[in-house]
Each structure stands twice: as structure tokens, then as C-alpha cells.
Scaffold this motif. Structure first.
Motif, PDB file in Angstrom:
ATOM      1  N   GLU A  19       0.828  -1.199   0.000  1.00 13.47           N
ATOM      2  CA  GLU A  19       0.000   0.000   0.000  1.00 13.47           C
ATOM      3  C   GLU A  19       0.856   1.239   0.000  1.00 13.47           C
ATOM      4  O   GLU A  19       0.528   2.261  -0.604  1.00 13.47           O
ATOM      5  CB  GLU A  19      -0.945  -0.021   1.212  1.00 13.47           C
ATOM      6  CG  GLU A  19      -2.002  -1.089   1.144  1.00 13.47           C
ATOM      7  CD  GLU A  19      -2.908  -0.881  -0.071  1.00 13.47           C
ATOM      8  OE1 GLU A  19      -3.135   0.290  -0.461  1.00 13.47           O
ATOM      9  OE2 GLU A  19      -3.377  -1.897  -0.642  1.00 13.47           O
ATOM     10  N   GLY A  20       2.003   1.126   0.700  1.00  8.36           N
ATOM     11  CA  GLY A  20       2.903   2.271   0.716  1.00  8.36           C
ATOM     12  C   GLY A  20       3.475   2.567  -0.655  1.00  8.36           C
ATOM     13  O   GLY A  20       3.638   3.729  -1.036  1.00  8.36           O
ATOM     14  N   ARG A  22       1.977   2.038  -3.505  1.00  5.37           N
ATOM     15  CA  ARG A  22       0.919   2.673  -4.314  1.00  5.37           C
ATOM     16  C   ARG A  22       0.781   4.146  -3.928  1.00  5.37           C
ATOM     17  O   ARG A  22       0.601   5.008  -4.790  1.00  5.37           O
ATOM     18  CB  ARG A  22      -0.415   1.943  -4.127  1.00  5.37           C
ATOM     19  CG  ARG A  22      -0.418   0.563  -4.767  1.00  5.37           C
ATOM     20  CD  ARG A  22      -1.811  -0.042  -4.809  1.00  5.37           C
ATOM     21  NE  ARG A  22      -1.786  -1.355  -5.458  1.00  5.37           N
ATOM     22  CZ  ARG A  22      -1.828  -1.544  -6.781  1.00  5.37           C
ATOM     23  NH1 ARG A  22      -1.888  -0.503  -7.567  1.00  5.37           N
ATOM     24  NH2 ARG A  22      -1.810  -2.764  -7.268  1.00  5.37           N
ATOM     25  N   GLU A  23       0.837   4.417  -2.633  1.00  8.09           N
ATOM     26  CA  GLU A  23       0.744   5.812  -2.218  1.00  8.09           C
ATOM     27  C   GLU A  23       1.944   6.603  -2.711  1.00  8.09           C
ATOM     28  O   GLU A  23       1.810   7.761  -3.145  1.00  8.09           O
ATOM     29  CB  GLU A  23       0.654   5.892  -0.700  1.00  8.09           C
ATOM     30  CG  GLU A  23      -0.640   5.313  -0.130  1.00  8.09           C
ATOM     31  CD  GLU A  23      -0.639   5.332   1.389  1.00  8.09           C
ATOM     32  OE1 GLU A  23       0.358   5.823   1.962  1.00  8.09           O
ATOM     33  OE2 GLU A  23      -1.630   4.867   1.986  1.00  8.09           O
ATOM     34  N   GLU A  26       1.574   7.234  -6.359  1.00  6.05           N
ATOM     35  CA  GLU A  26       0.559   8.258  -6.578  1.00  6.05           C
ATOM     36  C   GLU A  26       1.114   9.643  -6.269  1.00  6.05           C
ATOM     37  O   GLU A  26       0.853  10.618  -6.982  1.00  6.05           O
ATOM     38  CB  GLU A  26      -0.680   7.955  -5.722  1.00  6.05           C
ATOM     39  CG  GLU A  26      -1.852   8.879  -5.972  1.00  6.05           C
ATOM     40  CD  GLU A  26      -2.424   8.719  -7.366  1.00  6.05           C
ATOM     41  OE1 GLU A  26      -2.996   9.696  -7.897  1.00  6.05           O
ATOM     42  OE2 GLU A  26      -2.291   7.618  -7.950  1.00  6.05           O
ATOM     43  N   SER A  27       1.902   9.718  -5.172  1.00  2.15           N
ATOM     44  CA  SER A  27       2.448  11.020  -4.779  1.00  2.15           C
ATOM     45  C   SER A  27       3.488  11.527  -5.772  1.00  2.15           C
ATOM     46  O   SER A  27       3.626  12.727  -5.981  1.00  2.15           O
ATOM     47  CB  SER A  27       3.075  10.919  -3.384  1.00  2.15           C
ATOM     48  OG  SER A  27       4.208  10.047  -3.403  1.00  2.15           O
ATOM     49  N   ARG A  66      -0.383   4.215 -12.359  1.00  3.27           N
ATOM     50  CA  ARG A  66      -1.065   4.591 -11.111  1.00  3.27           C
ATOM     51  C   ARG A  66      -2.223   3.639 -10.817  1.00  3.27           C
ATOM     52  O   ARG A  66      -2.512   3.351  -9.658  1.00  3.27           O
ATOM     53  CB  ARG A  66      -1.579   6.015 -11.217  1.00  3.27           C
ATOM     54  CG  ARG A  66      -0.439   7.061 -11.272  1.00  3.27           C
ATOM     55  CD  ARG A  66      -0.957   8.422 -11.720  1.00  3.27           C
ATOM     56  NE  ARG A  66      -1.994   8.920 -10.817  1.00  3.27           N
ATOM     57  CZ  ARG A  66      -2.751   9.986 -11.081  1.00  3.27           C
ATOM     58  NH1 ARG A  66      -2.604  10.629 -12.231  1.00  3.27           N
ATOM     59  NH2 ARG A  66      -3.652  10.384 -10.200  1.00  3.27           N
TER      60      ARG A  66
END
Length: 772
Positions: A19-20, A22-23, A26-27, A66
Motif C-alpha cells: 500500500e505504501g 501505491r501511495e 501516486e504522490s 497509477r
């Protein structure tokens, strides 16, 4: 201007959970997406008929990352882009750092390694020239199907690579049913095929070196060059290399061989059917011959038995008819003698009746003769009386008319003389006028005769006089002729009257004497007719009685003759029937012997034909087996080619022939350069696709590749890398240390580190262990 992000990119080598990641992606790539979208929006503010490609491929590739929609391992790709230090071993993308000028060899080796493993690769280079240069290193490999992506129009900074190739495909062709099942990687299957096919130099292309162009420095704004995304408007795929031509020729040969096999099966099937039909027909014919022979044997045996029975019946009938004949001959003697006696009596009565009839006929003929003479005499008497009366009246009229006729004849004779004299006078006057006219003409000059000079004045009057005299002479001659005819007629009338008056008395006396003579003759004829009539009546009565007697005697004789004839006919019939029965018996015995012999011969013939038929059928079997084997092989070929048994599916062969012919025509068009190959077919078949990131974004949108090879990777930005990376399952980056992406004026104010440094440069710096 820089875009703020929610969280800064962690230091290189930092680890975090899924999950990190993906974040973190995204960032990092959310701001880059917004930056690209802003550039694309500003580019499209100016309307154009054919707008440039812009940054739509970049935006789509970043969004795919993304959203996790990538062909390969998303986790590996994401970590490579945002934290390459966390990657280790085989899971990481392959980074190859080369010296300047050595990258073409590395790329060629990578391509060969992939194609040997039946893989497909997408090779991107920063410029079209670089893409063409790299492609020249592999175009000679006959096992590599290469496509070059050409962008249009040519950029301001560098012209498009030029090749001799098929016309580009601007629009995708209509959907067609595939002619071959796809291979393991979606490529079209090609099989070896023999046979001549057209060689065409324009069928495929070679990546030729760019022609030397005059060094003209392009006009550029002061702030720097523009990105190619602002100038590229379309892209086209071109097949490059010898592999395409060889594969098309091979496929065409295979299709031609298949068509030949398909054409062979109907002939083999027809031959098999023909042989079977012929064998069946011959077998039926032989069976019919044997059945006919068997029937003939039975018929011959039945005929022999029937003939024997008929011979026995004929002998019995002949014996019976012999007794009938003897009985009839004994009965015939009495009636025959009585018939002879009665016939003699009838002949005598007939002779007497004939004599009486002749006498009566002679008397009747005398009566008829007298009657005819009486009628003639009566008619002559009546004629004499009428002649007497007529002569008396005519003599009186003739004596009265004779003086007038004499006077009229004298008068017409005088008129005839006067008319003749007048005719002579008119003729003489005509001759005189013609003589005067002829004398005048002799006096005329030659010019007057030729109607050149005017004629004499008196000529017209003389001509008119000649015409008038001619008419007078003609009229006088006509009157003279009529007067002469009238005089001659009056003289004939006078002479006739005089002759009739002189001869009429003698004729009147002769008519009176004829009346007296005929009256006496009629009286005698009447008395004679009465006497002869009485004699005829008596003789006719006697002749009638004699005829009746002769008739009765003839009837009695005829009846006796009929009785005797009936008995004789019965005896003759019995004798004839007996002879016929004897002949029939002999013929029946002969027929029985012939039928028995025929039955024996037919039995021998049946045995011989049975043996011959068995031998002939045995001789036909090898040919049938050969034709059946050939048909079976042809059927197996059709089944292999079409995937269906032609006997079960009659439309399978025509349908495959239509598809094969269409495909051969299509391949011939490719080989002769007159037809462009469809982009979808090319992409599905190609082992290697080479082009710029912008060109790849326009042409390979939905395609997936086994590997992405990035040449000059140090000059490729994240967005350009992702255009190919999201479509590949593996990534190979080849670059030279110290190279960076070019600085375009549109990229001013971009998110930090994503357009100034390439992924290759960041990874090689953060994880040197990944670099070969």
C-alpha cells in the motif's frame, strides 16, 4: 513552475509495504500526470485540422501505472521507478551501461536472445534517426520480423527516417477471419512452401542510412527547442527486413500447396465414385448376364418338356383324324352321284330356257325396231309438213321483196362508182400538193434545210394544204370502201332472193310427196307392230316357264353339290389336319431335341461366364483399392487444411479456397508493393517493433510485449519510458553514463527529478548493483 506534492519522495533505498508503494507512486506521478495534462491542454488551445499527438500517450501510460494496469509485475516496475535501491537479483529490470557507440551491439544481442526464446520486443529510442540506426543492425536477420514506427510530419529538429517500404497504413483494415491459428505469442504461423513467387524489392524495407542533408540550422525560439510531441501528428508502421518477404513467400507457397491439395480431392473423389459406379455397373451387368443364362436354361428345359408333350398330343390327334377321314370318304360316294345326276338335268333345263329366251329376245328386238322406225317416220312427216308451210310463206315474201332488192343493188352500185371517182380525185389533189411542197423544198438553201435561216414564206401554207389534202384523201377512200361494201351486200341479197324464188317450187313439191309416202309407211308399221307384239308375248311366256324349270333344277343340283362338297371338305380337312398333326409331332420332337441341346450349351456357358465374372471382379478390386487409397489421402489433406471432413461439410473446401485465394492475393500485393499490410496483422506478427516513444504511443496501444528495450536510456524521461514499460513484462535499459534527457522549453517548471533525470540514471546511481 514546480508542483507541490503531498509527500516528498523517500530517500533512495527506502523500503515500504504494497500500500505504501501505491501511495508513493501516486504522490510522485500524480503531479507528473497533472503537468502533462496542463501541457496537452495548452497545446490544444490552438485549433488545427490535424492536431499534434501531444502528451496523451504519456498521460495514458502514467495513469496505467497509477491504476496498476501494466503487462508486467507492477510492484517491480513501481519500485524501479520510485525506489530502485529496493530491487535485487533477477526480479529487477536489466540495466546495461555501455560505452558510446557500443549500444547497437548490446541491443542486437538482446533482440536475438528474445527472438530465440520466441519472445516479442518493443525497442524505443529517443529519436527516429536513432531508431532507424538500431534497426539496421537486425534487419538482415531472416528470423526477426521487424517493424519501424515512422512519425509524421518530420520534426523541426530532425527529419524523419526514409526507407523504401510499403505504403503506410493510415486506417486499420476491416476485420477478417484469421487464415492461420496464432502462435504462442499471438504471431501468425508460417510454414515452408515450395514454388515460385514474385520477387519484389519494394515489398519490404531496409533501414537505410539517412541521406546527407545540407547542414542548415533550424530556426528555434530563444528559450530552447520544442518537444517532439508538439510536432508529431501521426505514425505509420513499415515492415523492415528480409524476414517479411521470406515469410510472405513461404505462406503463399503453403497456401498454394493447400489449394492444390483441395483441388485434388474432388478429382480423387470423382474418380473413386466413377470406379465404384463402374464396378457396380459391371457387377450388375455380369449378374444380369448370369441371370439371363439361367433363365434361358429354364426356358430351354421347359420348351423341351412342352415339345415332347405336344408331339404326343399331335400323334393322338393324327390317329383320330385318320378315322374321321375314312368315315367321310365312305359317306361321300352316294351324295356325289346324286349331285351329278341333278346337275345333268339342270344343264338340260338351262339349255332349253336359254333357247326360249333367245327367241323371245329376237321378237322383242323386232318390236323395238318397228317402234323406232315409227317414231322416225312420224318426225319426218311432221318436218315435211312444217317445211311445206315455211316454203309457202317464204316464197310469197321473196317474190314480193325481189324487185326492191334489185333496185337497191342498182342504186348502191352507182354510189360505189361515184365514191371511187371522188377518191381518185382526192388522191390526185394530194399528189399535186405533195409535188408542190417537194419542189419548194428542193429550192430551199442548206441553211433553210438545217433550220439556220428562215424558211420560205409559202412553205407553211403548202404544209397545211398537204395535211388538208391528206385528210380529204383518207375520208374519200373510207367513203369509197363503205359504198363498195354496201353495194356488194345488196347484190348478194338480190341474188339470194332470185335463187330462192327459182328453186322454191321444186322444194315445195318434194315436201308434199314426202308427206304422202310417210303416211303410207306409218299405216304399215302400225299393223306390223301389233302382229310382232303378239308373237313376243307368247315367246316371252314360254321362255319364262323354261327359266323357272331350269332354276328349280339348278337349285336341286346345287343343294346336292353342297351336301357332297361339305362331306368332301370334311374329309379334306381331316386329311389336312392329320398331315399337320403328323408334321407338328415331328417338329415337336425336333424342337425337344434342340431345346435339350440348347439347355446343355447354356449350362456350359453359364459355368464359363461365372468363372470369368469372378476373375473380372477380382481384377477390378486392386484399382478400386488404389483409387480409394488416393481419395483417403486427399481427404486427410483436406481435413488437415480445412479442419473439417469435406464429405460431412461440403462448404468447408469452397470457404477455405476463398479465404486462401484472398490471402494469396493479399500476400502477392504485399510482395509486389501494390498493397499495404494491415497494422494489426503486422503488430500481431512482428518480433520487434522499433520507434520513438511518441510513435509507440500512437501505434502499439493495446499490444503487449515480452520485453521493452530502451536504447539511449539516459535520454528517456519517466513518461516516455512508461509508454513502453506498461505494455511489457520485462524491461531492458541500455544507456551511456552521464546522459540526460534533452531540455525542451515546454518542460520548464516540471515536477522535480522526473523530466531532468531518466529512470536509467536514477537507478544506476541508487542501485549500482543492477547495472551490467
Amino acid at each position: 513552475m514546480p508542483i507541490d506534492v503531498a509527500e516528498p519522495t523517500p530517500p533512495l533505498g527506502t523500503e515500504t509495504g504494497e500500500e505504501g508503494w501505491r501511495e508513493l507512486v501516486e504522490s510522485v506521478y500524480g503531479p507528473l500526470t497533472e503537468f502533462y495534462e496542463g501541457l496537452d491542454a495548452r497545446l490544444r488551445e490552438v485549433p488545427e485540422d490535424v492536431p499534434p499527438v501531444g502528451w496523451a500517450p504519456h498521460i495514458g501510460a502514467v495513469r496505467a501505472l497509477r491504476d496498476g494496469q501494466v503487462a508486467g509485475d507492477w510492484d517491480v516496475l513501481a519500485r524501479f521507478l520510485v525506489a530502485p535501491g529496493t530491487l535485487e537479483g533477477a526480479e529487477a529490470p536489466r540495466l546495461v551501461q555501455v560505452d558510446e557507440g557500443d549500444d547497437a551491439r548490446v541491443v542486437r544481442d538482446a533482440v536475438r536472445e528474445l527472438t530465440e526464446a520466441d519472445g516479442r520486443a518493443l525497442l524505443i529510442a529517443p529519436t527516429p534517426e536513432r531508431a532507424a540506426e538500431l534497426l539496421r543492425g537486425v534487419e538482415g536477420d531472416p528470423d526477426v520480423f521487424s517493424l519501424l514506427i515512422e512519425t509524421r510530419p518530420e520534426t523541426a529538429e530532425a527529419r524523419s527516417v526514409r526507407t523504401q517500404a510499403l505504403p503506410p497504413v493510415e486506417e486499420p483494415p476491416a476485420e477478417q477471419e484469421p487464415l492461420r491459428d496464432p502462435g504462442s505469442n499471438g504471431t501468425v504461423e508460417f510454414k515452408p512452401l515450395t514454388g515460385a513467387l514474385p520477387e519484389a524489392e519494394a515489398a519490404v524495407t531496409r533501414a537505410e542510412p539517412l541521406p546527407s542533408l545540407p547542414s542548415v540550422k533550424p530556426v528555434e525560439p530563444e528559450e530552447g527547442p520544442s518537444a517532439p510531441e508538439t510536432r508529431v501528428r501521426s505514425a505509420a508502421l513499415r515492415p523492415v527486413g528480409e524476414a517479411w518477404r521470406l515469410s510472405w513467400q513461404t505462406e503463399a507457397r503453403l497456401l498454394q500447396r493447400g489449394l492444390m491439395s483441395l483441388e485434388q480431392w474432388p478429382r480423387d473423389a470423382a474418380a473413386l465414385q466413377s470406379v465404384r459406379a463402374e464396378n457396380l455397373r459391371r457387377a450388375e451387368q455380369l449378374e444380369a448376364e448370369k441371370a439371363g443364362l439361367a433363365d434361358a436354361i429354364e426356358e430351354a428345359r421347359a420348351a423341351a418338356a412342352g415339345a415332347q408333350e405336344a408331339a404326343a398330343d399331335a400323334d393322338a390327334e393324327a390317329e383320330r383324324l385318320s378315322g374321321v377321314q375314312e368315315e367321310a370318304e365312305a359317306e361321300l360316294e352316294g351324295p356325289r352321284a346324286e349331285a351329278a345326276r341333278l346337275q345333268r338335268a339342270a344343264d338340260e333345263a338351262g339349255a332349253e330356257a336359254a333357247a326360249q329366251t333367245r327367241t323371245a329376245d329376237a321378237a322383242y328386238a323386232r318390236c323395238v325396231q318397228i317402234d323406232e322406225r315409227a317414231k322416225t317416220a312420224q318426225a319426218e312427216l311432221q318436218g315435211a309438213r312444217q317445211a311445206e308451210a315455211s316454203l309457202t310463206d317464204e316464197l310469197a315474201r321473196a317474190r314480193e321483196a325481189l324487185p326492191g332488192a334489185a333496185e337497191e343493188a342498182h342504186r348502191l352500185t352507182a354510189a360505189d362508182a361515184d365514191a371511187a371517182a371522188e377518191g381518185h380525185a382526192a388522191y390526185y389533189r394530194l399528189v399535186s400538193a405533195e409535188s408542190a411542197l417537194s419542189a419548194l423544198r428542193r429550192k430551199m438553201t442548206l441553211g433553210q434545210r438545217l433550220h439556220v435561216a428562215s424558211p420560205p414564206s409559202e412553205l407553211r401554207g403548202l404544209r397545211e394544204e398537204v395535211k388538208a389534202r391528206t385528210r380529204e384523201a383518207d375520208e374519200a377512200a373510207t367513203r369509197a370502201r363503205e359504198a363498195k361494201e354496201a353495194a356488194e351486200h345488196a347484190e348478194r341479197v338480190r341474188r339470194g332472193l332470185a335463187s330462192f324464188v327459182s328453186e322454191g317450187g321444186a322444194r315445195l313439191k318434194a315436201a308434199q310427196e314426202a308427206q304422202e309416202r310417210l303416211g303410207t309407211e306409218l299405216t304399215w308399221l302400225a299393223a306390223e307392230r301389233e302382229k310382232v307384239g303378239a308373237e313376243h308375248q307368247e315367246q316371252a311366256r314360254q321362255a319364262s316357264e323354261a327359266v323357272e324349270r331350269a332354276t328349280e333344277a339348278g337349285l336341286r343340283a346345287r343343294a346336292a353339290h353342297q351336301v357332297a362338297q361339305a362331306i368332301e371338305e370334311r374329309a379334306t380337312a381331316a386329311r389336312t389336319s392329320r398331315e399337320a398333326a403328323l408334321a407338328a409331332a415331328a417338329q415337336a420332337r425336333s424342337d425337344a431335341e434342340a431345346a435339350a441341346a440348347r439347355a446343355a450349351e447354356t449350362g456350359a456357358e453359364l459355368a464359363r461366364r461365372t468363372e470369368e465374372a469372378a476373375a473380372e471382379i477380382a481384377e477390378l478390386e486392386p484399382e478400386l483399392e488404389t483409387v480409394a487409397a488416393a481419395e483417403g489421402r486427399s481427404r486427410e489433406n483436406v481435413l488437415e487444411i480445412c479442419g473439417a471432413d469435406p464429405a460431412d461439410d461440403p462448404e468447408a473446401v469452397p470457404a477455405h479456397q476463398r479465404r486462401a485465394m484472398a490471402r494469396i492475393e493479399e500476400l502477392t500485393g504485399y510482395l509486389e508493393g501494390g498493397r499495404a499490410a494491415g497494422s494489426e496483422v503486422l503488430l500481431r506478427t512482428a518480433d520487434l517493433v522499433v520507434g520513438t516513444p511518441a510513435g509507440a504511443g500512437l501505434t502499439v496501444r493495446d499490444e503487449e510485449f515480452d520485453a521493452l528495450i530502451v536504447a539511449d536510456a539516459g535520454t528517456v524521461t519517466d513518461g516516455e519510458f512508461l509508454i513502453g514499460a506498461v505494455r511489457a513484462r520485462r524491461w531492458i535499459l541500455v544507456g551511456t553514463a552521464g546522459t540526460r534527457p534533452p531540455g525542451y522549453r515546454e518542460y520548464e517548471g516540471s515536477p522535480s527529478g522526473r523530466l531532468e533525470l531518466s529512470p536509467f540514471e536514477r537507478a544506476s546511481t541508487a542501485a549500482p548493483g543492477l547495472v551490467d
